[in-house]
Design a protein around this motif. Structure first.
Motif, PDB file in Angstrom:
ATOM      1  N   GLN A  34     -37.862   9.657 -26.989  1.00 26.38           N
ATOM      2  CA  GLN A  34     -36.776   9.153 -27.820  1.00 26.38           C
ATOM      3  C   GLN A  34     -35.422   9.231 -27.117  1.00 26.38           C
ATOM      4  OE1 GLN A  34     -37.090   7.765 -31.362  1.00 26.38           O
ATOM      5  NE2 GLN A  34     -35.412   6.990 -30.140  1.00 26.38           N
ATOM      6  N   TRP A  35     -35.360  10.015 -26.042  1.00 27.13           N
ATOM      7  CA  TRP A  35     -34.098  10.144 -25.310  1.00 27.13           C
ATOM      8  C   TRP A  35     -34.086   9.195 -24.109  1.00 27.13           C
ATOM      9  CZ3 TRP A  35     -37.989  13.802 -25.387  1.00 27.13           C
ATOM     10  CH2 TRP A  35     -38.582  14.146 -24.161  1.00 27.13           C
ATOM     11  N   HIS A  36     -33.070   9.333 -23.234  1.00 25.89           N
ATOM     12  CA  HIS A  36     -32.889   8.413 -22.111  1.00 25.89           C
ATOM     13  C   HIS A  36     -32.986   9.159 -20.774  1.00 25.89           C
ATOM     14  CE1 HIS A  36     -31.760   4.574 -24.062  1.00 25.89           C
ATOM     15  NE2 HIS A  36     -31.447   5.371 -25.069  1.00 25.89           N
TER      16      HIS A  36
ATOM     17  N   HIS B 186     -28.053  12.742 -33.866  1.00 24.31           N
ATOM     18  CA  HIS B 186     -28.804  12.021 -32.831  1.00 24.31           C
ATOM     19  C   HIS B 186     -28.062  10.785 -32.341  1.00 24.31           C
ATOM     20  CE1 HIS B 186     -32.781  14.105 -33.120  1.00 24.31           C
ATOM     21  NE2 HIS B 186     -32.175  14.567 -34.189  1.00 24.31           N
TER      22      HIS B 186
ATOM     23  N   CYS C  70     -36.634   5.415 -25.947  1.00 25.61           N
ATOM     24  CA  CYS C  70     -35.828   5.244 -27.159  1.00 25.61           C
ATOM     25  C   CYS C  70     -36.434   4.155 -28.046  1.00 25.61           C
ATOM     26  CB  CYS C  70     -34.373   4.970 -26.790  1.00 25.61           C
ATOM     27  SG  CYS C  70     -33.224   5.230 -28.168  1.00 25.61           S
ATOM     28  N   ARG C  71     -35.810   2.995 -28.137  1.00 15.35           N
ATOM     29  CA  ARG C  71     -36.395   1.886 -28.885  1.00 15.35           C
ATOM     30  C   ARG C  71     -37.824   1.594 -28.404  1.00 15.35           C
ATOM     31  NH1 ARG C  71     -35.927  -3.806 -30.557  1.00 15.35           N
ATOM     32  NH2 ARG C  71     -37.463  -4.914 -29.265  1.00 15.35           N
TER      33      ARG C  71
ATOM     34  N   SER D 189     -29.089  11.675 -26.502  1.00 16.41           N
ATOM     35  CA  SER D 189     -29.622  11.005 -27.685  1.00 16.41           C
ATOM     36  C   SER D 189     -28.682   9.896 -28.147  1.00 16.41           C
ATOM     37  CB  SER D 189     -29.804  12.041 -28.811  1.00 16.41           C
ATOM     38  OG  SER D 189     -30.290  11.443 -29.986  1.00 16.41           O
TER      39      SER D 189
ATOM     40  N   TYR E 258     -23.664   9.666 -25.552  1.00 19.09           N
ATOM     41  CA  TYR E 258     -24.834  10.322 -26.150  1.00 19.09           C
ATOM     42  C   TYR E 258     -24.461  11.598 -26.892  1.00 19.09           C
ATOM     43  CZ  TYR E 258     -27.450   7.404 -22.840  1.00 19.09           C
ATOM     44  OH  TYR E 258     -27.972   6.363 -22.133  1.00 19.09           O
TER      45      TYR E 258
ATOM     46  N   HIS F  66     -29.668   7.240 -31.050  1.00 16.12           N
ATOM     47  CA  HIS F  66     -30.536   6.476 -31.961  1.00 16.12           C
ATOM     48  C   HIS F  66     -30.273   6.903 -33.400  1.00 16.12           C
ATOM     49  CE1 HIS F  66     -33.569   9.763 -32.791  1.00 16.12           C
ATOM     50  NE2 HIS F  66     -32.972  10.245 -31.716  1.00 16.12           N
TER      51      HIS F  66
ATOM     52  N   GLY G 196     -34.607   0.666 -23.992  1.00 15.63           N
ATOM     53  CA  GLY G 196     -33.916   0.892 -25.250  1.00 15.63           C
ATOM     54  C   GLY G 196     -33.195  -0.358 -25.733  1.00 15.63           C
TER      55      GLY G 196
ATOM     56  N   GLU H 131     -39.818  13.360 -31.090  1.00 16.60           N
ATOM     57  CA  GLU H 131     -39.018  13.039 -29.906  1.00 16.60           C
ATOM     58  C   GLU H 131     -39.852  12.481 -28.754  1.00 16.60           C
ATOM     59  OE1 GLU H 131     -35.743  13.143 -29.271  1.00 16.60           O
ATOM     60  OE2 GLU H 131     -35.116  13.846 -31.233  1.00 16.60           O
TER      61      GLU H 131
END
Length: 244
Positions: A216-218, A138, A110-111, A177, A151, A179, A64, A202
């Protein structure tokens, strides 16, 4: 017995007038706990070095970080995009493409998921609040950041019969989340494997690769709370064994 070497991308950050290659420790911890050997990959202006790193590793994790420069996917930058690093963007896109060409297992976080989409010809919403009507937050509010709540948490729906559906332990999971950007136009080589309740993409996976997943999450920060998030890293490593 040899263990798989997993490359993790990093960025160059400044602390007290000195620069360091940085990435969260939880990425390396997650790889180690899943049975791999993590190595940190720094960004370089010499893009030819990307081939050398791809030769060194058995799988790649795109970590990310900052926003991806909108000009790379053909858009002018909105005022909401403040933190971007085109130098890192170009390096990681080149690194990803080299790994993608030889079917190296890849996990984007994520990124990292957004970068996969952009590298394959997709685009992004530059700011969710400005460009989308989504009631579910988010990105943590400034007040929450001060309270060390890094988050937001929201529910994600895993699509049935996807690769991700076979890896995770539930079709409806709560994720962390952090982002403010999201996938807009999905790259042709990708399919969607998870969505938020308001329709934001996601998770994605490749249509024609053995293991290419973006979330998209960690998950690296969730492996101690729910074993199924550890499965993502285990499957990344297992996919290397299947290729041998």
């Amino acid at each position: 017995m040899p263990k798989e070497i997993i490359g993790i991308t990093s960025f160059c950050g400044k602390e007290k007038e000195k620069k360091y290659n940085k990435v969260r420790c939880s990425y390396a911890d997650a790889v180690y706990k899943a049975g791999g050997i993590p190595i940190i990959i720094p960004p370089f202006e010499n893009l030819k070095l990307s081939s050398k790193y791809v030769d060194l590793i058995d799988a790649l994790i795109l970590s990310g970080g900052s926003d991806i420069t909108p000009e790379i996917y053909g858009e002018s930058k909105l005022p909401q995009v403040e933190d971007n690093n085109v130098f890192r963007d170009k390096w990681e896109i080149e690194l990803f493409k080299k790994a993608y060409e030889i079917n190296l297992p890849i996990l984007g976080i994520c990124r990292g998921m957004q970068l996969i989409n952009v590298a394959l010809g997709g685009s992004l919403y530059q700011d969710i609040d400005f460009q989308l009507n989504c009631d579910s937050p988010h990105l943590p509010l400034e007040l929450k950041r001060k309270n060390n709540l890094e988050y937001e948490k929201h529910k994600v729906n895993i699509l049935k019969d996807t690769q991700l559906d076979k890896i995770l332990c539930s079709e409806n999971i709560h994720v962390n989340s952090h982002h403010h950007q999201a996938i807009k136009h999905l790259a042709d080589d990708l399919s969607i494997s998870a969505k938020s309740e308001c329709g934001i993409t996601e998770a994605v996976e490749a249509k024609s690769k053995d293991f290419l997943i973006g979330v998209q999450w960690h998950p690296e920060d969730l492996i101690d709370s729910l074993i199924c998030f550890n499965n993502l890293f285990s499957e990344l490593i297992n996919s290397v064994d299947k290729k041998k």
